[in-house]
Write a protein that holds these residues in place. Structure first.
Motif, PDB file in Angstrom:
ATOM      1  N   LEU A  92       0.839  -1.201   0.000  1.00  0.00           N
ATOM      2  CA  LEU A  92       0.000   0.000   0.000  1.00  0.00           C
ATOM      3  C   LEU A  92       0.875   1.253   0.000  1.00  0.00           C
ATOM      4  O   LEU A  92       0.612   2.205  -0.730  1.00  0.00           O
ATOM      5  N   GLU A  93       1.928   1.246   0.804  1.00  0.00           N
ATOM      6  CA  GLU A  93       2.847   2.393   0.838  1.00  0.00           C
ATOM      7  C   GLU A  93       3.550   2.563  -0.508  1.00  0.00           C
ATOM      8  O   GLU A  93       3.725   3.697  -0.986  1.00  0.00           O
ATOM      9  N   ALA A  94       3.934   1.458  -1.141  1.00  0.00           N
ATOM     10  CA  ALA A  94       4.565   1.536  -2.465  1.00  0.00           C
ATOM     11  C   ALA A  94       3.579   2.070  -3.493  1.00  0.00           C
ATOM     12  O   ALA A  94       3.955   2.863  -4.376  1.00  0.00           O
ATOM     13  N   LEU A  99       1.571   6.429  -6.945  1.00  0.00           N
ATOM     14  CA  LEU A  99       0.516   7.383  -7.304  1.00  0.00           C
ATOM     15  C   LEU A  99       1.033   8.823  -7.213  1.00  0.00           C
ATOM     16  O   LEU A  99       0.715   9.658  -8.059  1.00  0.00           O
ATOM     17  N   ARG A 100       1.833   9.100  -6.184  1.00  0.00           N
ATOM     18  CA  ARG A 100       2.427  10.444  -6.058  1.00  0.00           C
ATOM     19  C   ARG A 100       3.314  10.747  -7.253  1.00  0.00           C
ATOM     20  O   ARG A 100       3.279  11.843  -7.807  1.00  0.00           O
ATOM     21  N   GLU A 101       4.135   9.782  -7.643  1.00  0.00           N
ATOM     22  CA  GLU A 101       5.027   9.959  -8.794  1.00  0.00           C
ATOM     23  C   GLU A 101       4.243  10.234 -10.068  1.00  0.00           C
ATOM     24  O   GLU A 101       4.711  10.959 -10.948  1.00  0.00           O
ATOM     25  N   LEU A 102       3.046   9.655 -10.168  1.00  0.00           N
ATOM     26  CA  LEU A 102       2.207   9.850 -11.343  1.00  0.00           C
ATOM     27  C   LEU A 102       1.414  11.153 -11.284  1.00  0.00           C
ATOM     28  O   LEU A 102       0.677  11.476 -12.216  1.00  0.00           O
ATOM     29  N   GLY A 103       1.535  11.867 -10.165  1.00  0.00           N
ATOM     30  CA  GLY A 103       0.827  13.135 -10.031  1.00  0.00           C
ATOM     31  C   GLY A 103      -0.635  12.989  -9.665  1.00  0.00           C
ATOM     32  O   GLY A 103      -1.413  13.935  -9.818  1.00  0.00           O
ATOM     33  N   GLY A 107      -4.865  10.982  -0.908  1.00  0.00           N
ATOM     34  CA  GLY A 107      -4.989  11.299   0.506  1.00  0.00           C
ATOM     35  C   GLY A 107      -3.859  10.635   1.275  1.00  0.00           C
ATOM     36  O   GLY A 107      -2.821  10.298   0.714  1.00  0.00           O
ATOM     37  N   GLU A 108      -4.080  10.428   2.546  1.00  0.00           N
ATOM     38  CA  GLU A 108      -3.110   9.767   3.413  1.00  0.00           C
ATOM     39  C   GLU A 108      -3.593   8.363   3.744  1.00  0.00           C
ATOM     40  O   GLU A 108      -4.798   8.110   3.778  1.00  0.00           O
ATOM     41  N   PHE A 120      -7.681   7.937  -3.569  1.00  0.00           N
ATOM     42  CA  PHE A 120      -7.056   8.728  -4.620  1.00  0.00           C
ATOM     43  C   PHE A 120      -8.077   8.980  -5.721  1.00  0.00           C
ATOM     44  O   PHE A 120      -9.143   8.391  -5.736  1.00  0.00           O
ATOM     45  N   ARG A 121      -7.735   9.894  -6.631  1.00  0.00           N
ATOM     46  CA  ARG A 121      -8.585  10.157  -7.789  1.00  0.00           C
ATOM     47  C   ARG A 121      -7.830   9.755  -9.040  1.00  0.00           C
ATOM     48  O   ARG A 121      -6.649  10.038  -9.182  1.00  0.00           O
TER      49      ARG A 121
END
Length: 135
Positions: A92-94, A99-103, A107-108, A120-121
């Motif tokens: 889940l953390e990975a 997802l962050r890297e993909l922009g 959420g947290e 996430f969206r």
């Protein structure tokens, strides 16, 4: 090959949470595993264990807030979002990092009952969730 392990739950909305929960308990032997009282920023919610790792997350909202004709195929029904399952908190953390890297708008990671959860969206703005069992 996909790294997800399948669907974790379906989230739905109802104007009568107690009635719907009772139906699933009576009809399928389901069990309530988590309850959350309504808050200013979140409706009343119950998680129902349907067995086999599948759950139904039910939110209580006013009838006016439920859009669509539930009985007409193709009508926008009461499904709110779906959750993808991963096998561990590390996965889940990975996923969060990916997802962050993909922009992605994310959420947290939070604990909801017996699950770790990350909302996430997708690129179309649809809210989705990635979950894993806690413990």
């Amino acid at each position: 090959m996909p790294f997800t392990t399948g669907l974790n739950h379906i989230a739905t909305m109802t104007a009568d949470l107690d009635r719907l929960v009772k139906f699933y308990i009576d009809a399928f032997g389901a069990e309530t595993t988590f309850e959350m009282a309504a808050r200013e920023d979140h409706p009343r919610m119950v998680i129902i264990d349907l067995g086999g790792g599948s759950a139904l997350n039910v939110f209580e909202v006013s009838a006016e807030d439920i859009v669509g004709d539930r009985r007409r195929q193709g009508g926008r029904g009461p499904i709110d979002h779906f959750g993808l399952a991963v096998d561990s908190l590390a996965s889940l953390e990975a996923t969060r990092d990916r997802l962050r890297e993909l922009g992605a708008d994310i959420g947290e990671i939070q604990r909801l009952g017996s699950e770790w959860s990350l909302f996430f969206r997708d690129p179309d703005g649809m809210e989705l969730e990635v979950c894993c069992h806690a413990g």
